[in-house]
Design an enzyme around this catalytic site. Structure first.
Site, PDB file in Angstrom:
ATOM      1  CE1 TYR A  17       7.337  -0.137  10.027  1.00  0.00           C
ATOM      2  CE2 TYR A  17       9.554  -0.077   9.105  1.00  0.00           C
ATOM      3  CZ  TYR A  17       8.274   0.088   8.985  1.00  0.00           C
ATOM      4  OH  TYR A  17       7.695   0.781   8.020  1.00  0.00           O
ATOM      5  CD  GLU A  31       1.388   0.995   6.311  1.00  0.00           C
ATOM      6  OE1 GLU A  31       1.637   2.179   6.550  1.00  0.00           O
ATOM      7  OE2 GLU A  31       2.250   0.550   5.502  1.00  0.00           O
ATOM      8  CG  ASP A  32       1.025  -3.393   4.967  1.00  0.00           C
ATOM      9  OD1 ASP A  32       1.672  -2.665   4.228  1.00  0.00           O
ATOM     10  OD2 ASP A  32       1.728  -4.331   5.722  1.00  0.00           O
ATOM     11  CG  ASP A  74       3.493   3.984   4.846  1.00  0.00           C
ATOM     12  OD1 ASP A  74       4.301   4.970   4.688  1.00  0.00           O
ATOM     13  OD2 ASP A  74       3.988   3.095   5.529  1.00  0.00           O
ATOM     14  CG  ASP A  75       1.926  -0.126   1.961  1.00  0.00           C
ATOM     15  OD1 ASP A  75       2.969  -0.558   2.479  1.00  0.00           O
ATOM     16  OD2 ASP A  75       0.830  -0.400   2.332  1.00  0.00           O
ATOM     17  NE  ARG A  81       1.565  -5.058   0.210  1.00  0.00           N
ATOM     18  CZ  ARG A  81       2.150  -4.265   1.140  1.00  0.00           C
ATOM     19  NH1 ARG A  81       2.672  -4.655   2.257  1.00  0.00           N
ATOM     20  NH2 ARG A  81       2.441  -2.925   0.720  1.00  0.00           N
ATOM     21  CG  ASN A 110      10.099  -4.484   3.871  1.00  0.00           C
ATOM     22  OD1 ASN A 110      11.155  -4.507   4.127  1.00  0.00           O
ATOM     23  ND2 ASN A 110       9.233  -3.354   4.098  1.00  0.00           N
ATOM     24  CE  LYS A 162       4.283   0.712   8.111  1.00  0.00           C
ATOM     25  NZ  LYS A 162       5.357   1.282   7.144  1.00  0.00           N
TER      26      LYS A 162
HETATM   27  N1  LIG Z   1      10.620  -0.562   1.656  1.00  0.00           N
HETATM   28  C1  LIG Z   1       9.333  -0.191   1.718  1.00  0.00           C
HETATM   29  O1  LIG Z   1       9.448   0.967   2.218  1.00  0.00           O
HETATM   30  C2  LIG Z   1       8.246  -0.949   1.351  1.00  0.00           C
HETATM   31  C3  LIG Z   1       8.467  -2.013   0.881  1.00  0.00           C
HETATM   32  N2  LIG Z   1       7.180  -2.815   0.358  1.00  0.00           N
HETATM   33  C4  LIG Z   1       7.253  -4.148  -0.115  1.00  0.00           C
HETATM   34  O2  LIG Z   1       7.231  -4.111  -1.303  1.00  0.00           O
HETATM   35  C5  LIG Z   1       6.398  -5.661  -1.799  1.00  0.00           C
HETATM   36  C6  LIG Z   1       5.300  -5.315  -2.575  1.00  0.00           C
HETATM   37  O3  LIG Z   1       4.293  -4.425  -2.082  1.00  0.00           O
HETATM   38  P1  LIG Z   1       3.229  -3.814  -2.941  1.00  0.00           P
HETATM   39  O4  LIG Z   1       3.860  -2.976  -3.958  1.00  0.00           O
HETATM   40  O5  LIG Z   1       2.111  -3.381  -2.069  1.00  0.00           O
HETATM   41  O6  LIG Z   1       2.431  -5.215  -3.465  1.00  0.00           O
HETATM   42  P2  LIG Z   1       1.536  -5.650  -4.746  1.00  0.00           P
HETATM   43  O7  LIG Z   1       0.645  -6.809  -4.565  1.00  0.00           O
HETATM   44  O8  LIG Z   1       0.666  -4.122  -4.859  1.00  0.00           O
HETATM   45  O9  LIG Z   1       2.642  -5.409  -5.822  1.00  0.00           O
HETATM   46  C7  LIG Z   1       3.225  -6.697  -6.101  1.00  0.00           C
HETATM   47  C8  LIG Z   1       3.763  -6.770  -7.580  1.00  0.00           C
HETATM   48  O10 LIG Z   1       5.003  -7.687  -7.794  1.00  0.00           O
HETATM   49  C9  LIG Z   1       4.761  -8.573  -8.887  1.00  0.00           C
HETATM   50  N3  LIG Z   1       5.030  -9.587  -8.725  1.00  0.00           N
HETATM   51  C10 LIG Z   1       4.809 -10.644  -7.762  1.00  0.00           C
HETATM   52  N4  LIG Z   1       5.293 -11.926  -8.142  1.00  0.00           N
HETATM   53  C11 LIG Z   1       6.129 -11.781  -9.185  1.00  0.00           C
HETATM   54  C12 LIG Z   1       6.889 -12.473  -9.699  1.00  0.00           C
HETATM   55  N5  LIG Z   1       7.263 -13.570  -9.456  1.00  0.00           N
HETATM   56  N6  LIG Z   1       7.621 -11.743 -10.809  1.00  0.00           N
HETATM   57  C13 LIG Z   1       7.559 -10.443 -11.147  1.00  0.00           C
HETATM   58  N7  LIG Z   1       6.843  -9.703 -10.582  1.00  0.00           N
HETATM   59  C14 LIG Z   1       5.790 -10.349  -9.561  1.00  0.00           C
HETATM   60  C15 LIG Z   1       3.019  -8.270  -9.056  1.00  0.00           C
HETATM   61  O11 LIG Z   1       2.737  -8.580 -10.268  1.00  0.00           O
HETATM   62  P3  LIG Z   1       1.394  -8.751 -10.748  1.00  0.00           P
HETATM   63  O12 LIG Z   1       0.718  -7.244 -10.846  1.00  0.00           O
HETATM   64  O13 LIG Z   1       1.342  -9.367 -12.232  1.00  0.00           O
HETATM   65  O14 LIG Z   1       0.518  -9.520  -9.672  1.00  0.00           O
HETATM   66  C16 LIG Z   1       2.732  -6.981  -8.479  1.00  0.00           C
HETATM   67  O15 LIG Z   1       2.840  -6.090  -9.497  1.00  0.00           O
HETATM   68  C17 LIG Z   1       6.144  -6.223  -0.324  1.00  0.00           C
HETATM   69  O16 LIG Z   1       7.246  -7.030  -0.069  1.00  0.00           O
HETATM   70  C18 LIG Z   1       6.532  -5.148   0.575  1.00  0.00           C
HETATM   71  O17 LIG Z   1       6.726  -5.332   2.069  1.00  0.00           O
HETATM   72  C19 LIG Z   1       6.050  -2.148   0.372  1.00  0.00           C
HETATM   73  C20 LIG Z   1       5.876  -0.712   0.623  1.00  0.00           C
HETATM   74  C21 LIG Z   1       7.134  -0.101   1.295  1.00  0.00           C
HETATM   75  C1  LIG Z   2       7.217  -1.060   4.579  1.00  0.00           C
HETATM   76  C2  LIG Z   2       6.095  -1.255   4.413  1.00  0.00           C
HETATM   77  O1  LIG Z   2       5.073  -0.375   4.554  1.00  0.00           O
HETATM   78  C3  LIG Z   2       5.718  -2.625   3.799  1.00  0.00           C
HETATM   79  O2  LIG Z   2       6.496  -3.293   3.426  1.00  0.00           O
HETATM   80  O3  LIG Z   2       4.466  -2.865   3.574  1.00  0.00           O
HETATM   81 MG   LIG Z   3       3.220  -1.304   4.372  1.00  0.00          MG
END
Ligand SMILES: NC(=O)C1=CN([C@@H]2O[C@H](COP(=O)(O)OP(=O)(O)OC[C@H]3O[C@@H](n4cnc5c(N)ncnc54)[C@H](OP(=O)(O)O)[C@@H]3O)[C@@H](O)[C@H]2O)C=CC1
Ligand SMILES: CC(=O)C(=O)O
Ligand SMILES: [Mg+2]
Length: 591
Positions: free
Chosen positions: A131, A274-275, A297-298, A184, A439, A202
Site C-alpha cells: 500500500y 478509487e483515484d 473511497d477518496d 489521480r 500520499n 486496495k
Molecule cells: N490519507 C488518506 O486516506 C487519503 C489521502 N489522500 C491524498 O490527498 C491528496 C489530495 O487528493 P484529492 O483530494 O483526491 O485531490 P484533488 O485533486 O481532488 O484535490 C487537491 C486539492 O489540493 C489543492 N491544491 C493543489 N496544489 C495546491 C497548492 N499549491 N496550494 C493549495 N492548494 C493546492 C487543489 O486546488 P485547486 O482545487 O485550486 O486545484 C485541490 O483543491 C493526495 O495526495 C491523496 O493521496 C486522498 C484520499 C485519501
Molecule cells: C489513500 C488514498 O486512497 C489516496 O491517497 O488516494
Molecule cells: Mg485513493
C-alpha cells in the site's frame, strides 16, 4: 485449396517433434497456429501452478499421493507457519521497498493463502509495501515490473464489448470491485493504465484487513489514455498511447461499464471508485449513487476515517466537535468530502442546520482561501465553503486569521505545512491537531518529526503515509507515539475494508451518508483508554481485523435500519456474524 495453417504431422518436415508430441506443439514452426489447451482438474503440476490451491511444500504425504504430486516436490513437508517464516526472512533481505513489493506480489501469483497469511500476520510491516507509499512507486514503474495481469484492463478498444470482457475474468461471483481510471494516483497525478497497482493493493487489503474472499474481489483499470507525456514516451508503458478521452466518449465508456457490471454481477456488487481525478469523481458518484452500490473511497472513506480521528482526538484536546474550527489545505475529493461529513456530524449533534455547521470549516485551494467573493468562479463542490471573509492568498495568513484548532492537509503538496505554519498553530492551541493526509510520503504536508519539533511536542499528529522513528532531544521515538505526539496513519485503509464488508454481509444495495457516520463511530469506538493514554487517536493496525468486524457490523446495522439490506433475516449479533464470515488464509486439507 486454402493452406491449412494448423499444425500438421509431416514426416518430411524439417522441424522435429519431441517425444510423444501428440498435439504437435513441439513441431510447430513459429508461423504455424497451435491450440492453447489445459486439463481442467486441478491435480499434479496444474495444482501446483494454481495460486488458489497451491500449498507448495505444505502438501501432506497423503495429499501428494492423492493428487499426483509425487516427485513434483522435494521430500520435505513443512508447515504454513514455517513457509511464512522463510518468506518474511527472504523479504527482509531486500534493501529496496520496490524489491519487497515485487517479492510479495510474486508470492500472490503463486500462493493466495500464504500471501494473505503473510499480510494478516505482518500487517504493520507489509502495509507500507503493498500500500502507500511503495504502491505509488510500483505504479510509476508498473510497465517495467509488469509480469502478469492481476485485474481486468478495460480500454477504449473494448468499447461495445465490456460485458464480454467481464466474462473473461475467471471468477463468476464477485462481491467487490475497485476501479480506477488512473488519473489521480495518490498525490502522483496521472499514471494512466499503470494505476492498476492501486485497485490491486486496495483489494489485497479488502481480503487481509476486511475478510472478503480473494476470489470475490476484482481489480479493474479503465484506460481512456493518459495526459502524462513521460509515460506516453516510455517504451515500457502498458496502456493506450493517446491523450485522455473526455466528455461524451468518456461518459459513454463509463456508462457501458456500469451497466455491464450490474448486468453481470447483479445489484449487490460493491463498486469502489478509487483515484479518479475530482472532475470525474464527484460526477460519477452523484450519477450512480441512486442506481448502483457505489462508494468513492477518496471522498467518502477518507471522510469517515478523518472524522473518526477527530472525534477520538477530542478526548485529548477537549471540547465538542462544534466547538472546533477546521482549516483545510486542499479543497478536492478528500478535503471537501471530509469537510462535509464533519459538518454533517456537527449538525446531527447540535441540531443546527448544515449551512450553519459548515461555517466552522474553512478550505484553502491553489488560489487561496475559499471566500464568498470567489463564488462565481468556483467549482460546484467548493461553493458550500465560500464563507464571508476578505480574500487571503496563502495558508500561513489563513492560519493566522482563522485561528483553526484543527489543520488538515489534503492538497498533495509535500512540505506545505512550514515551520511558521506549525508554530502559528502551536501559538494559539495548547494541543493543535495536525493531519497531513497526502500520499505517498513525499507528498505529505509535513513529516512527523516536523510536526513534533516545531510544536515543541504539543501537536497531535496523524498522517496518510507512515513515518520512520524520530530522534528528538536525544530520544528515539517510534511511529505510533512520540512523547505527546502521535503519528499513526490517518488513512482510509482503516475504513474501506470494514465498510465494504459491512455492505457485503448485509446485502446492502445502496450507500448512504449515515453508513459512513456509522463506520466512523465504530472506528473511534475502537480506540481504547490505553491508546488514549499514549496519545493515540487511532487504534493500532495490528488489531485491524477486529476493528473491521466492528465497522462492518455498524455499517450493516445501519443498512438494516435504513431498509437497504437484503440479507434477511438480520443476524442477531452482527459483530459475531461479521467475524464468522471473514476469510481465513489457513490452508485447507484436500481429500
Ligand atoms: N490519507 C488518506 O486516506 C487519503 C489521502 N489522500 C491524498 O490527498 C491528496 C489530495 O487528493 P484529492 O483530494 O483526491 O485531490 P484533488 O485533486 O481532488 O484535490 C487537491 C486539492 O489540493 C489543492 N491544491 C493543489 N496544489 C495546491 C497548492 N499549491 N496550494 C493549495 N492548494 C493546492 C487543489 O486546488 P485547486 O482545487 O485550486 O486545484 C485541490 O483543491 C493526495 O495526495 C491523496 O493521496 C486522498 C484520499 C485519501
Ligand atoms: C489513500 C488514498 O486512497 C489516496 O491517497 O488516494
Ligand atoms: Mg485513493
Amino acid at each position: 485449396m486454402e493452406e491449412n495453417k494448423d499444425v500438421v504431422v509431416d514426416s518430411d518436415s524439417a522441424v522435429v517433434g519431441g517425444v510423444e508430441d501428440v498435439y504437435g506443439e513441439d513441431r510447430a514452426t513459429e508461423d504455424q497456429l497451435i491450440t492453447p489447451w489445459i486439463v481442467s482438474i486441478a491435480s499434479g503440476y496444474t495444482l501446483l501452478r494454481d495460486p488458489k490451491f497451491n500449498k507448495g511444500l505444505a502438501f501432506s504425504e497423503k495429499e501428494r499421493d492423492a493428487h499426483y504430486l509425487r516427485g513434483l516436490l522435494p521430500p520435505a513437508v513443512i508447515t504454513q507457519e514455517l513457509q511464512e517464516k522463510k518468506l518474511m526472512h527472504n523479504i527482509r533481505q531486500y534493501q529496496l521497498p520496490l524489491q519487497k513489493y515485487m517479492a510479495v506480489m510474486d508470492l500472490a501469483a503463486r500462493n493466495d493463502r500464504l500471501f494473505y497469511k503473510l499480510l494478516i500476520d505482518n500487517v504493520e510491516e507489509l502495509l507500507p509495501i503493498v500500500y502507500t507509499p511503495t504502491v505509488g512507486e510500483a505504479c510509476q514503474k508498473y510497465g517495467c515490473i509488469f509480469k502478469h495481469p492481476q485485474g481486468l484492463y478495460i480500454s477504449l478498444k473494448e468499447k461495445g464489448k465490456i460485458l464480454e470482457v467481464l466474462k473473461n475474468w475467471p471468477e463468476r461471483t464477485i462481491q467487490v470491485i475497485v476501479v480506477t481510471d488512473g488519473e489521480r494516483i495518490l498525490g502522483l497525478g496521472d499514471l494512466g493504465c499503470q494505476g492498476m497497482g492501486i485497485p490491486v493493493g486496495k483489494l489485497a487489503l479488502y481480503t487481509a484487513l476486511g475478510g472478503v474472499r480473494p476470489s470475490a474481489c476484482l481489480p479493474i483499470t479503465i484506460d481512456v489514455g493518459t495526459n502524462n507525456e513521460q509515460l506516453l514516451k516510455d517504451e515500457f508503458y502498458i496502456g493506450l498511447r493517446q491523450k485522455r478521452a473526455t466528455g461524451q466518449e468518456y461518459d459513454e465508456l463509463l456508462e457501458e461499464f456500469m451497466s455491464a457490471v450490474k448486468k453481470n454481477y447483479g445489484e449487490k456488487v460493491v463498486i469502489q471508485f478509487e483515484d479518479f481525478a475530482n472532475h470525474n469523481a464527484f460526477k460519477l458518484l452523484s450519477k450512480y449513487t441512486a442506481s448502483h452500490l457505489v462508494f468513492n473511497d477518496d471522498i467518502q472513506g477518507t471522510a469517515s476515517v478523518v472524522l473518526a480521528g477527530v472525534v477520538a482526538a477530542l478526548k485529548l484536546i477537549g471540547g465538542s466537535l462544534a466547538e472546533h474550527t477546521f482549516l483545510f489545505l486542499g479543497a478536492g475529493e478528500a478535503g471537501t468530502g471530509i469537510a462535509e461529513l464533519i459538518a454533517l456530524e456537527m449538525s446531527k449533534q447540535t441540531k443546527a442546520p448544515l449551512e450553519e455547521t459548515r461555517k466552522k470549516i474553512w478550505l484553502v485551494d491553489s488560489k487561496g482561501l475559499i471566500v464568498s467573493s470567489r463564488k462565481n468562479s468556483l467549482q460546484e463542490l467548493k461553493k458550500p465553503w465560500a464563507h464571508e471573509h476578505e480574500p487571503i492568498g496563502d495558508l500561513l495568513s489563513a492560519v493566522k486569521s482563522i485561528k483553526p484548532t484543527v489543520l488538515i492537509g489534503s492538497s498533495g503538496v509535500g512540505k506545505a505545512f512550514t515551520k511558521e505554519i506549525i508554530e502559528a498553530m502551536a501559538s494559539f492551541n495548547e494541543r493543535p491537531l495536525i493531519m497531513a493526509l497526502s500520499n505517498p510520503t513525499l507528498q505529505s504536508e509535513c513529516t512527523a518529526e516536523e510536526a513534533y519539533t516545531w510544536s515543541k511536542g504539543r501537536a497531535i499528529f496523524a498522517s496518510g503515509s507512515p513515518f520512520d522513528s524520530v530522534e528528538y532531544e536525544g530520544k528515539t521515538f517510534v511511529p505510533g507515539q512520540v512523547g505527546d505526539v502521535t503519528f499513526v496513519e490517518a488513512n482510509n485503509a482503516y475504513i474501506f475494508p470494514g465498510f465494504g464488508f459491512g455492505l457485503v454481509i448485509s446485502g446492502a444495495i445502496r450507500v448512504h451518508n449515515e453508513m459512513l457516520l456509522a463506520a466512523s463511530e465504530a472506528l473511534a469506538g475502537q480506540v481504547t483508554q490505553e491508546n488514549y493514554e499514549k496519545g493515540m487517536i487511532y487504534p493500532p493496525f495490528s488489531n485491524i481485523r477486529k476493528i473491521s468486524a466492528h465497522i462492518a457490523a455498524n455499517v450493516a446495522a445501519k443498512a438494516y435500519e435504513l431498509g437497504v439490506a437484503t440479507h434477511l433475516p438480520r443476524p442477531g449479533n452482527l459483530v459475531k456474524y461479521a467475524e464468522s464470515c471473514m476469510y481465513s488464509p489457513v490452508y485447507r486439507s484436500y481429500r
